[in-house]
Design a protein around this motif. Structure first.
Motif, PDB file in Angstrom:
ATOM      1  N   ARG A   7      60.008  40.507  61.016  1.00  0.00           N
ATOM      2  CA  ARG A   7      61.180  40.618  61.890  1.00  0.00           C
ATOM      3  C   ARG A   7      62.170  41.691  61.444  1.00  0.00           C
ATOM      4  NH1 ARG A   7      58.863  38.124  65.895  1.00  0.00           N
ATOM      5  NH2 ARG A   7      58.371  35.965  65.512  1.00  0.00           N
ATOM      6  N   ALA A   8      62.174  42.066  60.161  1.00  0.00           N
ATOM      7  CA  ALA A   8      63.164  43.016  59.650  1.00  0.00           C
ATOM      8  C   ALA A   8      62.642  44.454  59.564  1.00  0.00           C
ATOM      9  CB  ALA A   8      63.643  42.572  58.269  1.00  0.00           C
ATOM     10  N   MET A   9      61.333  44.682  59.733  1.00  0.00           N
ATOM     11  CA  MET A   9      60.759  46.021  59.585  1.00  0.00           C
ATOM     12  C   MET A   9      61.290  46.952  60.667  1.00  0.00           C
ATOM     13  SD  MET A   9      56.779  47.206  59.699  1.00  0.00           S
ATOM     14  CE  MET A   9      56.363  46.785  58.021  1.00  0.00           C
ATOM     15  N   ARG A  10      61.831  48.109  60.250  1.00  0.00           N
ATOM     16  CA  ARG A  10      62.363  49.099  61.199  1.00  0.00           C
ATOM     17  C   ARG A  10      61.404  50.253  61.434  1.00  0.00           C
ATOM     18  NH1 ARG A  10      67.894  48.584  58.379  1.00  0.00           N
ATOM     19  NH2 ARG A  10      68.845  46.929  59.620  1.00  0.00           N
ATOM     20  N   GLU A  11      60.599  50.566  60.399  1.00  0.00           N
ATOM     21  CA  GLU A  11      59.617  51.647  60.482  1.00  0.00           C
ATOM     22  C   GLU A  11      58.391  51.237  59.686  1.00  0.00           C
ATOM     23  OE1 GLU A  11      61.086  55.682  59.584  1.00  0.00           O
ATOM     24  OE2 GLU A  11      63.003  54.699  59.226  1.00  0.00           O
ATOM     25  N   VAL A  12      57.235  51.771  60.059  1.00  0.00           N
ATOM     26  CA  VAL A  12      56.014  51.509  59.308  1.00  0.00           C
ATOM     27  C   VAL A  12      55.901  52.513  58.163  1.00  0.00           C
ATOM     28  CG1 VAL A  12      53.494  51.388  59.420  1.00  0.00           C
ATOM     29  CG2 VAL A  12      54.879  50.527  61.331  1.00  0.00           C
ATOM     30  N   VAL A  13      56.149  53.778  58.446  1.00  0.00           N
ATOM     31  CA  VAL A  13      56.129  54.842  57.437  1.00  0.00           C
ATOM     32  C   VAL A  13      57.553  55.346  57.282  1.00  0.00           C
ATOM     33  CG1 VAL A  13      55.240  57.127  56.828  1.00  0.00           C
ATOM     34  CG2 VAL A  13      53.775  55.496  58.044  1.00  0.00           C
ATOM     35  N   ILE A  14      58.083  55.303  56.065  1.00  0.00           N
ATOM     36  CA  ILE A  14      59.451  55.757  55.851  1.00  0.00           C
ATOM     37  C   ILE A  14      59.472  57.038  55.032  1.00  0.00           C
ATOM     38  CG2 ILE A  14      60.425  53.445  55.999  1.00  0.00           C
ATOM     39  CD1 ILE A  14      60.728  53.514  52.946  1.00  0.00           C
ATOM     40  N   ASN A  15      60.563  57.762  55.140  1.00  0.00           N
ATOM     41  CA  ASN A  15      60.797  58.969  54.365  1.00  0.00           C
ATOM     42  C   ASN A  15      61.587  58.560  53.136  1.00  0.00           C
ATOM     43  OD1 ASN A  15      61.351  61.483  53.373  1.00  0.00           O
ATOM     44  ND2 ASN A  15      62.809  62.013  54.965  1.00  0.00           N
ATOM     45  N   ASP A  16      61.000  58.704  51.975  1.00  0.00           N
ATOM     46  CA  ASP A  16      61.677  58.291  50.748  1.00  0.00           C
ATOM     47  C   ASP A  16      62.355  59.443  50.017  1.00  0.00           C
ATOM     48  OD1 ASP A  16      59.426  59.576  49.887  1.00  0.00           O
ATOM     49  OD2 ASP A  16      58.733  57.975  48.570  1.00  0.00           O
ATOM     50  N   GLU A  17      62.583  60.559  50.718  1.00  0.00           N
ATOM     51  CA  GLU A  17      63.208  61.735  50.095  1.00  0.00           C
ATOM     52  C   GLU A  17      64.602  61.979  50.649  1.00  0.00           C
ATOM     53  OE1 GLU A  17      60.586  65.055  50.350  1.00  0.00           O
ATOM     54  OE2 GLU A  17      58.919  63.948  49.514  1.00  0.00           O
ATOM     55  N   ASP A  18      65.435  60.950  50.684  1.00  0.00           N
ATOM     56  CA  ASP A  18      66.830  61.064  51.122  1.00  0.00           C
ATOM     57  C   ASP A  18      66.992  61.717  52.488  1.00  0.00           C
ATOM     58  OD1 ASP A  18      67.663  59.896  48.718  1.00  0.00           O
ATOM     59  OD2 ASP A  18      67.679  61.842  47.711  1.00  0.00           O
ATOM     60  N   GLY A  19      66.067  61.418  53.401  1.00  0.00           N
ATOM     61  CA  GLY A  19      66.187  61.901  54.768  1.00  0.00           C
ATOM     62  C   GLY A  19      65.821  63.349  54.973  1.00  0.00           C
ATOM     63  N   ALA A  20      65.382  64.057  53.948  1.00  0.00           N
ATOM     64  CA  ALA A  20      65.047  65.468  54.075  1.00  0.00           C
ATOM     65  C   ALA A  20      63.538  65.644  54.154  1.00  0.00           C
ATOM     66  CB  ALA A  20      65.596  66.250  52.884  1.00  0.00           C
ATOM     67  N   ALA A  21      62.948  65.275  55.273  1.00  0.00           N
ATOM     68  CA  ALA A  21      61.500  65.369  55.438  1.00  0.00           C
ATOM     69  C   ALA A  21      61.072  66.823  55.531  1.00  0.00           C
ATOM     70  CB  ALA A  21      61.069  64.627  56.694  1.00  0.00           C
ATOM     71  N   ASN A  22      59.968  67.130  54.906  1.00  0.00           N
ATOM     72  CA  ASN A  22      59.381  68.448  54.983  1.00  0.00           C
ATOM     73  C   ASN A  22      58.656  68.561  56.323  1.00  0.00           C
ATOM     74  OD1 ASN A  22      57.854  70.757  54.756  1.00  0.00           O
ATOM     75  ND2 ASN A  22      57.118  70.298  52.706  1.00  0.00           N
ATOM     76  N   PHE A  23      59.022  69.539  57.143  1.00  0.00           N
ATOM     77  CA  PHE A  23      58.446  69.667  58.470  1.00  0.00           C
ATOM     78  C   PHE A  23      56.959  69.984  58.423  1.00  0.00           C
ATOM     79  CE2 PHE A  23      62.893  70.138  59.381  1.00  0.00           C
ATOM     80  CZ  PHE A  23      63.032  69.442  60.560  1.00  0.00           C
TER      81      PHE A  23
END
Length: 118
Positions: A7-23
């Motif tokens: 019930r609490a899951m917001r995403e299956v795959v998360i970005n663990d690099e402080d929101g700065a995903a490599n495009f």
């Protein structure tokens, strides 16, 4: 892959690099044929980062009982053109045209919320 009942899951795959995903980052699910996302009340997306996802073997995708899901991913999505796609509160099959799953989910979510008259 089956993900359900969290019930609490917001995403299956998360970005663990402080929101700065490599495009240019790419995540490939080479052998994944079935992806079921069931009864995930807080799920808003599969991934909110700008990763490229590839699902070359995907045959069935079900997103059932995920009322807050508005987009599959912010990044690019590559999957076969012919995928059985189910979305909503039941398992009604929906069209997956032009491989644009994000647009389909956005439209179906808006329709469900009453923003669009079908």
């Amino acid at each position: 892959m089956l993900v359900y009942g969290c019930r609490a899951m917001r995403e299956v795959v998360i970005n663990d690099e402080d929101g700065a995903a490599n495009f240019e980052e790419e995540i490939v699910f080479t052998k994944l044929k079935i992806l079921y996302l069931y009864d995930l009340d807080s799920l808003t997306s599969f991934c909110s980062a700008n990763y490229t996802f590839k699902f070359p073997s995907l045959e069935d995708l079900s997103i059932i009982g995920c009322p807050k899901m508005k987009i599959f991913t912010k990044g690019e999505l590559n999957a076969p053109l012919r995928v059985n796609f189910y979305y909503g509160e039941r398992d009604d099959q929906q069209p997956w045209a032009n491989n644009d799953l994000n647009t389909i989910i956005q439209h179906l979510h808006a329709e469900k919320m009453g923003y669009i008259c079908a």
